[in-house]
Design a protein around this motif. Structure first.
Motif, PDB file in Angstrom:
ATOM      1  N   ALA A   1       1.733   0.389 -10.832  1.00 16.56           N
ATOM      2  CA  ALA A   1       2.298   1.738 -10.799  1.00 16.56           C
ATOM      3  C   ALA A   1       1.785   2.504 -12.014  1.00 16.56           C
ATOM      4  CB  ALA A   1       3.815   1.676 -10.821  1.00 16.56           C
TER       5      ALA A   1
ATOM      6  N   VAL B   1       3.922  -1.528  -1.052  1.00 15.95           N
ATOM      7  CA  VAL B   1       4.179  -0.152  -1.476  1.00 15.95           C
ATOM      8  C   VAL B   1       5.641   0.220  -1.250  1.00 15.95           C
ATOM      9  CG1 VAL B   1       3.668   2.255  -0.889  1.00 15.95           C
ATOM     10  CG2 VAL B   1       1.806   0.631  -1.242  1.00 15.95           C
TER      11      VAL B   1
ATOM     12  N   ALA C   1       7.596  -1.511  -3.924  1.00 14.48           N
ATOM     13  CA  ALA C   1       7.388  -0.901  -5.238  1.00 14.48           C
ATOM     14  C   ALA C   1       8.182   0.389  -5.380  1.00 14.48           C
ATOM     15  CB  ALA C   1       5.902  -0.645  -5.463  1.00 14.48           C
ATOM     16  N   CYS C   2       8.132   1.253  -4.369  1.00 13.74           N
ATOM     17  CA  CYS C   2       8.889   2.503  -4.444  1.00 13.74           C
ATOM     18  C   CYS C   2      10.387   2.237  -4.529  1.00 13.74           C
ATOM     19  CB  CYS C   2       8.552   3.385  -3.243  1.00 13.74           C
ATOM     20  SG  CYS C   2       6.935   4.187  -3.358  1.00 13.74           S
TER      21      CYS C   2
ATOM     22  N   VAL D   1      -1.369   6.429  -2.918  1.00 14.19           N
ATOM     23  CA  VAL D   1      -1.756   5.020  -2.906  1.00 14.19           C
ATOM     24  C   VAL D   1      -3.275   4.924  -2.951  1.00 14.19           C
ATOM     25  CG1 VAL D   1      -1.655   2.841  -1.638  1.00 14.19           C
ATOM     26  CG2 VAL D   1       0.294   4.417  -1.579  1.00 14.19           C
TER      27      VAL D   1
ATOM     28  N   LEU E   1       0.243   4.383  -6.934  1.00 16.95           N
ATOM     29  CA  LEU E   1       0.399   2.951  -6.709  1.00 16.95           C
ATOM     30  C   LEU E   1      -0.986   2.401  -6.375  1.00 16.95           C
ATOM     31  CD1 LEU E   1       3.715   2.728  -4.649  1.00 16.95           C
ATOM     32  CD2 LEU E   1       3.364   2.228  -7.067  1.00 16.95           C
TER      33      LEU E   1
ATOM     34  N   THR F   1       4.077   9.794  -3.454  1.00 12.88           N
ATOM     35  CA  THR F   1       3.329   8.822  -4.249  1.00 12.88           C
ATOM     36  C   THR F   1       1.985   8.555  -3.594  1.00 12.88           C
ATOM     37  OG1 THR F   1       5.405   7.773  -4.941  1.00 12.88           O
ATOM     38  CG2 THR F   1       3.387   6.501  -5.237  1.00 12.88           C
TER      39      THR F   1
END
Length: 435
Positions: free
Chosen positions: A220, A123, A126-127, A139, A161, A137
């Motif tokens: 995403a 995570v 990804a961010c 999850v 996500l 965001t």
């Protein structure tokens, strides 16, 4: 003659009391580990991990390599006990305490015997790649969880996500989004984050063009509803047509008032007795992801319908018990709140529910019949609480004009159980103790 146990040399540690070390590892493998993590692996007698994680270790790590058995969670206590007294390292993907094995290990050996060396989570990677603030965001994990779990998070403009279960998860997510009215949503699949084979796949949910790729992936989602997609608020009182029903449904306005009286908070358990279409339990669960509920319904067809409604509205974890109350309540875990939507006059039902509640537990009962209303009036006289009548009227055409059509009024009793009336055990659920 018995042999004495040799003393522990100065500066050494008794291996029986050594902590279990948990090392987070990413797709970059050995190269991405800190010096502290590498030292722990070099010193280990045994390393436990998934086959993919164990393969990332170089030959100079000479510890025994032990793959996790399947299913993993039940095997944790036995495997740790088998290797007690050895320097043990557990490999985990990314941050072990974020949807990882760290939780099971902490619950097994205790936080005091756990040494965690985290790696950046997928995570976090990804961010960083997407430029999304992590705190904004949401999850959602689909690892070991039903796909329908994702439905609860689908709201216009939200960024999600999604932790994938396998290579097939992205296509399954695209199909679910399309089915739930979010086909225009943009999906980006981020594979092998942090590793040399990292890549991204991009597309819309309703025209997802990519074949299954790497099993190690994260999705995403930028939620975008299709025109006319239903709007599903998290506030109690979903439209009645959100539910599949044969007519046994607590209607929208009464449902909202009922959930308000039940007052769900995170982690609490509801008994929904006489589930009907499951609307009360479902909207209790939608209040927070950690809420729990059991819906008790004697009709098998309605019980199946409750499960379908729960999946469609994003709470597939609703437990459905098929059977008559109060008999079906005997083995249920202690509730924090009880709702009775049907069967009030069944012998012993109110007594069983009252006895099962702990101090501070809430009970709410609704009825439209005079017989059940008389019963609730008597319980109100004995235990207090609040007794009220809910009346809803809808505007309807009357010739060329408009008039009111009155729905059947609902009598509702709600009460919080005082400490003085808490029963000693949950075993007394068949009405031996009178209210």
């Amino acid at each position: 003659m018995a042999t004495a146990t040799p003393p522990v040399p100065p500066g050494a540690t008794d291996t029986a009391d050594q902590p279990v070390t948990v090392v987070g590892i990413g797709a970059d493998g050995w190269a991405g580990l800190t010096g502290t993590a590498r030292a722990a692996l070099h010193a280990a007698d045994a390393v436990i991990g998934g086959p993919r994680q164990l393969e990332l270790l170089p030959p100079e790590v000479t510890a025994d390599r032990l793959p996790w058995p399947s299913p993993l969670r039940p095997a944790v206590p036995g495997l740790l006990a088998e290797h007690a007294g050895r320097r043990l390292v557990v490999l985990a993907s990314g941050d072990p305490m974020f949807y990882g094995i760290g939780r099971a290990l902490a619950e097994t050996v205790g936080p005091g015997r756990l040494r965690v060396l985290p790696h950046p989570s997928s995570v976090s990677y990804a961010c960083a790649r997407l430029g999304w603030p992590l705190e904004d965001t949401e999850v959602v994990s689909l690892v070991g969880r039903p796909l329908d779990t994702l439905t609860l998070a689908l709201h216009p403009g939200r960024r999600l996500l999604v932790l994938s279960a396998d290579a097939g998860t992205p296509a399954a997510v695209a199909a679910l989004l399309t089915e739930r009215g979010f086909g225009p949503s943009r999906l980006r699949v981020l594979e092998q984050l942090g590793g040399p084979e990292e890549r991204q796949l991009d597309g819309r949910a309703d025209s997802w063009p990519h074949r299954a790729g790497a099993a190690l992936n994260l999705i995403a989602v930028e939620c975008a509803p299709a025109p006319g997609a239903p709007r599903r608020s998290l506030v109690p009182g979903l439209p009645d047509d959100a539910y599949e029903s044969d007519g046994q449904l607590t209607k929208r306005h009464v449902r909202a008032a009922t959930i308000a009286q039940l007052a769900p908070v995170p982690g609490e358990l509801l008994w929904d007795i006489g589930g009907g279409s499951g609307s009360i339990a479902i909207e209790w669960l939608r209040a927070h992801r950690s809420c729990r509920a059991v819906s008790v319904e004697r009709d098998p067809l309605r019980a199946e319908r409750i499960a379908r409604n729960a999946a469609a509205l994003g709470v597939p974890g609703l437990a459905v018990v098929t059977g008559p109350a109060p008999a079906a309540l005997a083995e249920l875990p202690t509730p924090d709140a009880v709702f009775i939507g049907g069967g009030l006059t069944a012998p012993g039902l109110l007594e069983a529910c009252w006895n099962a509640l702990p101090a501070g537990g809430r009970l709410v009962a609704n009825t439209v019949t005079l017989e059940s209303e008389a019963l609730l009036t008597e319980w109100y006289r004995r235990h207090g609480g609040e007794l009220l009548r809910l009346a809803v009227a809808h505007a309807v055409p009357v010739g060329g004009f408009t008039g009111w059509r009155q729905a059947m009024p609902v009598t509702q009793w709600s009460v919080v159980k005082p400490a003085a009336e808490q029963t000693d055990t949950h075993a007394n659920t068949q009405g031996e103790q009178t209210p």
